[in-house]
Structure formats: structure tokens, C-alpha cells
Design a protein around this motif. Structure first.
Motif, PDB file in Angstrom:
ATOM      1  N   GLU A 181       0.931  -1.186   0.205  1.00  0.00           N
ATOM      2  CA  GLU A 181      -0.320   0.019   0.272  1.00  0.00           C
ATOM      3  C   GLU A 181       0.835   1.262   0.171  1.00  0.00           C
ATOM      4  O   GLU A 181       0.554   2.448   0.695  1.00  0.00           O
ATOM      5  CB  GLU A 181      -1.198   0.155   1.404  1.00  0.00           C
ATOM      6  N   ALA A 182       1.534   1.152  -1.142  1.00  0.00           N
ATOM      7  CA  ALA A 182       2.608   2.662  -1.246  1.00  0.00           C
ATOM      8  C   ALA A 182       2.015   3.639  -1.213  1.00  0.00           C
ATOM      9  O   ALA A 182       2.501   4.808  -0.688  1.00  0.00           O
ATOM     10  CB  ALA A 182       3.924   2.445  -2.197  1.00  0.00           C
ATOM     11  N   HIS A 183       0.869   4.032  -1.726  1.00  0.00           N
ATOM     12  CA  HIS A 183      -0.164   5.198  -1.469  1.00  0.00           C
ATOM     13  C   HIS A 183       0.234   5.519  -0.435  1.00  0.00           C
ATOM     14  O   HIS A 183       0.121   7.154   0.073  1.00  0.00           O
ATOM     15  CB  HIS A 183      -1.194   4.764  -2.291  1.00  0.00           C
ATOM     16  N   LEU A 184      -0.462   5.299   0.746  1.00  0.00           N
ATOM     17  CA  LEU A 184      -0.539   5.593   1.825  1.00  0.00           C
ATOM     18  C   LEU A 184       1.849   5.815   2.472  1.00  0.00           C
ATOM     19  O   LEU A 184       1.549   7.248   3.577  1.00  0.00           O
ATOM     20  CB  LEU A 184      -0.486   3.928   2.953  1.00  0.00           C
ATOM     21  N   LEU A 185       1.926   5.550   1.824  1.00  0.00           N
ATOM     22  CA  LEU A 185       3.330   6.038   2.481  1.00  0.00           C
ATOM     23  C   LEU A 185       3.753   6.931   1.787  1.00  0.00           C
ATOM     24  O   LEU A 185       4.462   8.200   2.499  1.00  0.00           O
ATOM     25  CB  LEU A 185       4.259   4.777   2.024  1.00  0.00           C
ATOM     26  N   ILE A 197      13.828   9.542   0.189  1.00  0.00           N
ATOM     27  CA  ILE A 197      13.972   7.745  -0.881  1.00  0.00           C
ATOM     28  C   ILE A 197      14.121   7.340  -1.932  1.00  0.00           C
ATOM     29  O   ILE A 197      14.602   6.468  -2.467  1.00  0.00           O
ATOM     30  CB  ILE A 197      11.916   7.838  -0.325  1.00  0.00           C
ATOM     31  N   GLU A 198      14.283   9.058  -3.376  1.00  0.00           N
ATOM     32  CA  GLU A 198      14.692   9.157  -3.739  1.00  0.00           C
ATOM     33  C   GLU A 198      15.781   8.797  -4.068  1.00  0.00           C
ATOM     34  O   GLU A 198      17.091   7.621  -4.760  1.00  0.00           O
ATOM     35  CB  GLU A 198      14.358  10.273  -4.550  1.00  0.00           C
ATOM     36  N   GLN A 199      16.651   9.325  -2.891  1.00  0.00           N
ATOM     37  CA  GLN A 199      18.197   9.586  -2.805  1.00  0.00           C
ATOM     38  C   GLN A 199      18.408   7.713  -2.375  1.00  0.00           C
ATOM     39  O   GLN A 199      19.707   6.812  -2.786  1.00  0.00           O
ATOM     40  CB  GLN A 199      18.777   9.905  -1.973  1.00  0.00           C
ATOM     41  N   VAL A 200      17.581   6.829  -1.409  1.00  0.00           N
ATOM     42  CA  VAL A 200      18.049   5.286  -0.767  1.00  0.00           C
ATOM     43  C   VAL A 200      17.975   4.688  -2.317  1.00  0.00           C
ATOM     44  O   VAL A 200      18.678   3.964  -2.981  1.00  0.00           O
ATOM     45  CB  VAL A 200      17.497   5.050   0.019  1.00  0.00           C
ATOM     46  N   VAL A 201      16.489   4.968  -3.509  1.00  0.00           N
ATOM     47  CA  VAL A 201      16.165   4.293  -4.712  1.00  0.00           C
ATOM     48  C   VAL A 201      17.145   4.084  -5.706  1.00  0.00           C
ATOM     49  O   VAL A 201      17.673   3.307  -6.344  1.00  0.00           O
ATOM     50  CB  VAL A 201      15.368   4.405  -4.966  1.00  0.00           C
ATOM     51  N   VAL A 211      14.353  -2.609  -2.879  1.00  0.00           N
ATOM     52  CA  VAL A 211      13.250  -1.569  -2.529  1.00  0.00           C
ATOM     53  C   VAL A 211      12.618  -2.539  -3.452  1.00  0.00           C
ATOM     54  O   VAL A 211      12.307  -1.648  -5.232  1.00  0.00           O
ATOM     55  CB  VAL A 211      13.378  -0.294  -2.508  1.00  0.00           C
ATOM     56  N   TYR A 212      10.606  -2.761  -3.164  1.00  0.00           N
ATOM     57  CA  TYR A 212      10.154  -2.584  -3.582  1.00  0.00           C
ATOM     58  C   TYR A 212       8.142  -1.948  -3.448  1.00  0.00           C
ATOM     59  O   TYR A 212       8.251  -1.437  -2.103  1.00  0.00           O
ATOM     60  CB  TYR A 212       9.445  -4.521  -3.817  1.00  0.00           C
ATOM     61  N   PHE A 213       7.888  -2.020  -3.922  1.00  0.00           N
ATOM     62  CA  PHE A 213       6.109  -0.517  -3.928  1.00  0.00           C
ATOM     63  C   PHE A 213       5.790  -1.138  -4.372  1.00  0.00           C
ATOM     64  O   PHE A 213       5.714  -1.293  -5.491  1.00  0.00           O
ATOM     65  CB  PHE A 213       6.972   0.632  -4.165  1.00  0.00           C
ATOM     66  N   GLN A 223       7.026  10.535  -9.659  1.00  0.00           N
ATOM     67  CA  GLN A 223       8.105   9.991 -10.785  1.00  0.00           C
ATOM     68  C   GLN A 223       9.137   9.893 -10.913  1.00  0.00           C
ATOM     69  O   GLN A 223       9.501   8.889 -11.668  1.00  0.00           O
ATOM     70  CB  GLN A 223       7.458  11.350 -11.894  1.00  0.00           C
ATOM     71  N   THR A 224      10.136  10.261  -9.587  1.00  0.00           N
ATOM     72  CA  THR A 224      10.797  11.001  -9.384  1.00  0.00           C
ATOM     73  C   THR A 224      11.327   9.473  -8.670  1.00  0.00           C
ATOM     74  O   THR A 224      12.790   8.958  -9.388  1.00  0.00           O
ATOM     75  CB  THR A 224      11.602  12.271  -8.145  1.00  0.00           C
ATOM     76  N   ILE A 225      11.222   8.529  -7.902  1.00  0.00           N
ATOM     77  CA  ILE A 225      11.280   7.377  -7.512  1.00  0.00           C
ATOM     78  C   ILE A 225      10.928   7.025  -8.417  1.00  0.00           C
ATOM     79  O   ILE A 225      11.239   4.824  -8.932  1.00  0.00           O
ATOM     80  CB  ILE A 225      10.326   7.414  -6.269  1.00  0.00           C
ATOM     81  N   LEU A 226       9.703   6.616  -9.237  1.00  0.00           N
ATOM     82  CA  LEU A 226       9.077   5.444 -10.060  1.00  0.00           C
ATOM     83  C   LEU A 226       9.914   5.305 -11.488  1.00  0.00           C
ATOM     84  O   LEU A 226       9.833   4.398 -11.457  1.00  0.00           O
ATOM     85  CB  LEU A 226       7.682   5.967 -10.988  1.00  0.00           C
ATOM     86  N   GLY A 227      11.150   6.345 -11.957  1.00  0.00           N
ATOM     87  CA  GLY A 227      11.916   6.308 -12.983  1.00  0.00           C
ATOM     88  C   GLY A 227      12.909   5.650 -12.492  1.00  0.00           C
ATOM     89  O   GLY A 227      13.656   4.951 -13.526  1.00  0.00           O
ATOM     90  N   GLN A 228      13.240   4.929 -11.005  1.00  0.00           N
ATOM     91  CA  GLN A 228      13.926   4.259 -10.896  1.00  0.00           C
ATOM     92  C   GLN A 228      13.855   2.716 -10.968  1.00  0.00           C
ATOM     93  O   GLN A 228      14.612   2.229 -10.196  1.00  0.00           O
ATOM     94  CB  GLN A 228      15.203   5.215  -9.103  1.00  0.00           C
ATOM     95  N   MET A 229      12.661   2.636 -10.930  1.00  0.00           N
ATOM     96  CA  MET A 229      12.453   1.286 -10.591  1.00  0.00           C
ATOM     97  C   MET A 229      12.600   0.498 -12.396  1.00  0.00           C
ATOM     98  O   MET A 229      11.457   0.327 -12.909  1.00  0.00           O
ATOM     99  CB  MET A 229      10.403   1.222 -10.304  1.00  0.00           C
TER     100      MET A 229
END
Length: 417
Positions: A181-185, A197-201, A211-213, A223-229
Motif C-alpha cells: 500500500e505504497a500510496h499510504l507512504l 527515499i529517492e536518494q536511497v532508491v 526496494v519494492y513498492f 515520478q522521481t522514484i518510479l523512474g528508478q524502478m
């Protein structure tokens, strides 16, 4: 070859109700992360760093919130001395920090800050057969306290990033996080958390951490985090409304194209146990999206009962290490002891003033004679009429003598001229 099998597991809970408590100390959090969490401005952040530095130099441990509150009060009472050594601090900045701590405390941070602090190596344990132990953090109450949730995640991700050595591109990661339920995060998350989180990812993969969301919709993740997946698995999305259709198109565009797969149609047609999958190949090249079958998990799918949870917790070796909270001597206790020593060393006159003046009848003599004597000759705290007249006469005599001397001197000077 599917067969049911159990997995080694440990339950954790910041509140200590549904698992072993998770704690960290104020010192481990540090002024930088704490200031970003409290959303302090540059001036208030500087004051917080001065308070931490003064505590280090004074040998005062900052373990929980009451330690930090005591240190802030100490800094406020000794602002002049501390400003001379470390830089100017103001009462307004200290008050702003205290208000932020109050908000954090009301969200339940008293349960998180303290000892024994969690050793992140306990997240990477293995059982006797070499299988990794699954750690489950109870978040049913935690998601209702976004401030506390952000505090925990900021600390944990920062500790992992700073303490884990570089490991390169491992075949299997040492540790994997799944955020359900990553949207709650990310809902109402402070900018400091999203930035961390962006730096860690971006960088944590080189330290052997994955890391899995998990979320219903890719739009739930910034988007900044999704781009690292790099690895993506998309289950079915149903398009019943125009907004759903837009979400389907957005999800389809995030996959590497495959001429044999119509991603937009496939997302709405996926059945239970199917998913669209893309992973990174050797050299970091993304694999074209494929429609795949997902193997069923060997564990039981369902809610664990309270009896099963209690049994698993009682058998866990982590209970002896974390279940009992420790409160050793730290800043709060030491500053309280200093205040008691200062109060004991006050002059006898101040102590008498606090106790109040004893009745005149108990001091010997009594009545109007004692009052008249006090009026004429005074008491230890107030001068009498005779003393006041003597001082006045002395001042008048001194003034007359001074004027006579000045007249004589000036007269001699002018006569000489």
C-alpha cells in the motif's frame, strides 16, 4: 512441483503490541534528519545543531524525547553562555523546536525513541537452514500516524545507507524491502522523506539492498522514484471510468515496448495469477514487457490469528533483546541532578527568605517593643530610621566637604592668574 511450506518470520511493532518494539535514539536520528522531519528553517536548524553539540561536549546522552526537551530547557536557561561558545541561539527558535517535538510526541514518538535501539543486522538474519528470516512490521496503527511513520522510515533508510558497505551488483540482495500500500507512504509525506527515499532508491542497490513498492496504480508513486524502478510487475487494472482509462494508458506507457504485446489491452484482460513483467537484463538493459504466469506462494494466504502471533513471538530470540525498555542515566537525569545540587548550594539568606520570617514572639521579646526596635535600628533585610539618618548625614557632610575643597582649589587657580 508446488508444495506448501512455512517461512521463518519475526513480527515487529513500534507500539510493541503486535510484535517486538522498534526503537531508535535521538542521537542516532541526529540533528540534521530530526530538523528536516520537524520542517525547521535554517535558523532553527542551526540552533538544534548547537544543542546537540553542547550535549556532546557536556557528556549528556540524548536517548529519548525527555532528554532532548531537558537539553532545550538547559540551553534556554544558559543561552548567553552557550551563544558565546557555539553561536547565537534565541528563545524563539528553541520554542519553535519544542512545539515541533510536541506534535511529534502526540503522534506516538515516545514509543519509538528510546533504548534498546534496533540493530539493523537483525533484519538480515538467517535460520539454521540458511533461509532469510522475513520481518513483518505491523502498520495497521502506524499508517494512521504519518509523522511517526516518516520518522521511522527516515531513520531506517538513513542508517542502511550510511552503515552498509558497498557490495556491487550481487546475484541476490542481502536485504529486500516490500512497502505494501505504497500510496499510504507517499500521501502527505514530508519533502525530507521523499527526498531520502529517492536518494536511497538511486544508490542503495550498490549496497546489496532491494526496494519494492506495491500499489494499485503506478501514479501513486512519485515520478522521481518510479523512474528508478527497473523491475516492474503489473497485475490487472479495470477501466470502468475515464479516470481509470487514463490510469491504464499511463501504466502501459511505463513499460518497454513489445510488438507482440498490446499492453493497454492486456492490462485490462489479465486474470488472477497473471501479470505483465519487465526486468533488467545483464548490463542493465530492460527486458521487453511479457505476459507471464505468477507462481503461487508456498505459504498460507490469509490473516494470522492472535494465538499464532503470540506463539511465534514467544519463540523469537529477539524478545529477550528488545521487549524490555531500558532507561539509563542520560541528559534528563543528569540535568535534574545538577538542578538539585544548585538548589542545595544556595546561600542561607535565600533559604531563610524562602522559608519566610519567623514570628517575632518566637525570636525572643515580642509585641510593640520589637516592632519599635526594628523600626529604629532595622532588621537584616531592611534598614532602620537611625541607620537611614546616619547615611543621609554622612552624604550631606561629604557633599559640603567636597564643595569646600573645590572652591579652595578653583580659588587658588584663579588667584594665581
Amino acid at each position: 512441483d508446488w508444495s506448501p511450506n512455512a517461512n521463518p518470520i519475526v513480527f515487529w511493532d513500534i507500539y510493541g503490541k503486535l510484535g517486538h518494539p522498534v526503537r531508535a535514539t535521538i542521537s542516532e536520528m541526529g540533528p540534521h534528519l530530526l530538523g528536516r522531519l520537524l520542517e525547521l528553517n535554517d535558523t532553527q536548524q542551526g540552533v538544534l545543531e548547537v544543542v546537540f553539540k553542547a550535549a556532546d561536549d557536556e557528556g549528556l546522552l540524548l536517548l529519548d524525547l525527555k532528554d532532548l526537551r531537558a537539553m532545550l530547557s538547559f540551553a534556554s536557561d544558559n543561552a548567553k553562555a552557550i551563544s558565546q561558545h557555539y553561536g547565537l541561539i534565541s528563545g524563539a527558535s528553541i520554542a519553535a523546536i519544542q512545539r515541533g517535538l510536541l506534535t511529534l510526541q502526540e503522534s506516538g514518538a515516545d514509543h519509538f525513541f528510546g533504548e534498546p535501539a534496533l540493530d539493523l543486522a537483525d533484519f538480515m538474519r538467517q535460520d539454521m537452514s540458511g533461509r532469510g528470516i522475513i520481518s513483518v512490521l505491523a502498520a495497521d496503527q502506524l499508517i494512521l500516524k504519518p509523522k511517526l511513520y516518516s520518522t521511522f522510515l527516515l531513520w531506517m533508510l538513513s542508517e542502511l545507507f550510511e552503515n552498509l558497505p558497498e557490495a556491487g551488483d550481487l546475484d541476490k540482495p542481502k536485504l529486500v524491502f516490500f512497502f505494501d500500500e505504497a500510496h499510504l507512504l507517499f500521501d502527505d509525506a514530508p519533502p525530507a522523506l521523499i527526498q531520502r527515499i529517492e536518494q536511497v532508491v538511486r544508490l542503495i542497490r550498490s549496497k546489496g539492498v532491494g526496494v519494492y513498492f506495491c500499489s494499485q496504480n503506478p501514479d501513486d508513486i512519485p515520478q522521481t522514484i518510479l523512474g528508478q524502478m527497473g523491475n516492474r510487475m503489473q497485475h490487472a487494472l479495470r477501466a470502468f471510468t475515464p479516470r481509470d482509462q487514463k490510469a491504464v494508458r499511463a501504466a502501459a506507457e511505463t513499460f518497454p515496448p513489445n510488438p507482440k504485446v498490446n499492453v493497454t489491452e492486456a492490462i485490462t484482460q489479465l486474470a488472477v495469477g497473471e501479470a505483465l513483467v519487465t526486468t533488467l537484463q545483464d548490463g542493465g538493459i530492460p527486458l521487453p514487457v511479457q505476459r507471464c504466469m505468477i507462481a503461487s506462494p508456498g505459504c498460507r494466504i490469509g490473516t494470522v490469528t492472535d494465538e499464532e502471533r503470540a506463539t511465534i513471538r514467544s519463540r523469537s530470540p529477539m524478545g529477550a533483546k528488545y521487549d524490555t525498555m531500558a532507561d539509563r542515566e542520560s541528559a534528563f537525569e543528569k540535568l535534574a541532578a545538577r538542578a538539585e545540587e544548585t538548589a542545595a548550594a544556595t546561600p542561607a539568606e535565600a533559604q531563610e527568605a524562602k522559608r519566610g520570617k519567623a514570628p517575632a514572639a518566637e525570636a525572643g521579646g515580642g509585641g510593640l517593643l520589637d516592632k519599635a526596635r526594628d523600626m529604629l535600628f532595622g532588621t537584616g533585610r531592611r534598614q532602620g530610621m537611625i541607620e537611614a539618618l546616619a547615611k543621609s548625614a554622612a552624604r550631606n557632610a561629604g557633599g559640603q566637604i567636597s564643595r569646600s575643597i573645590m572652591r579652595g582649589v578653583l580659588g587658588g587657580i584663579f588667584k594665581g592668574r
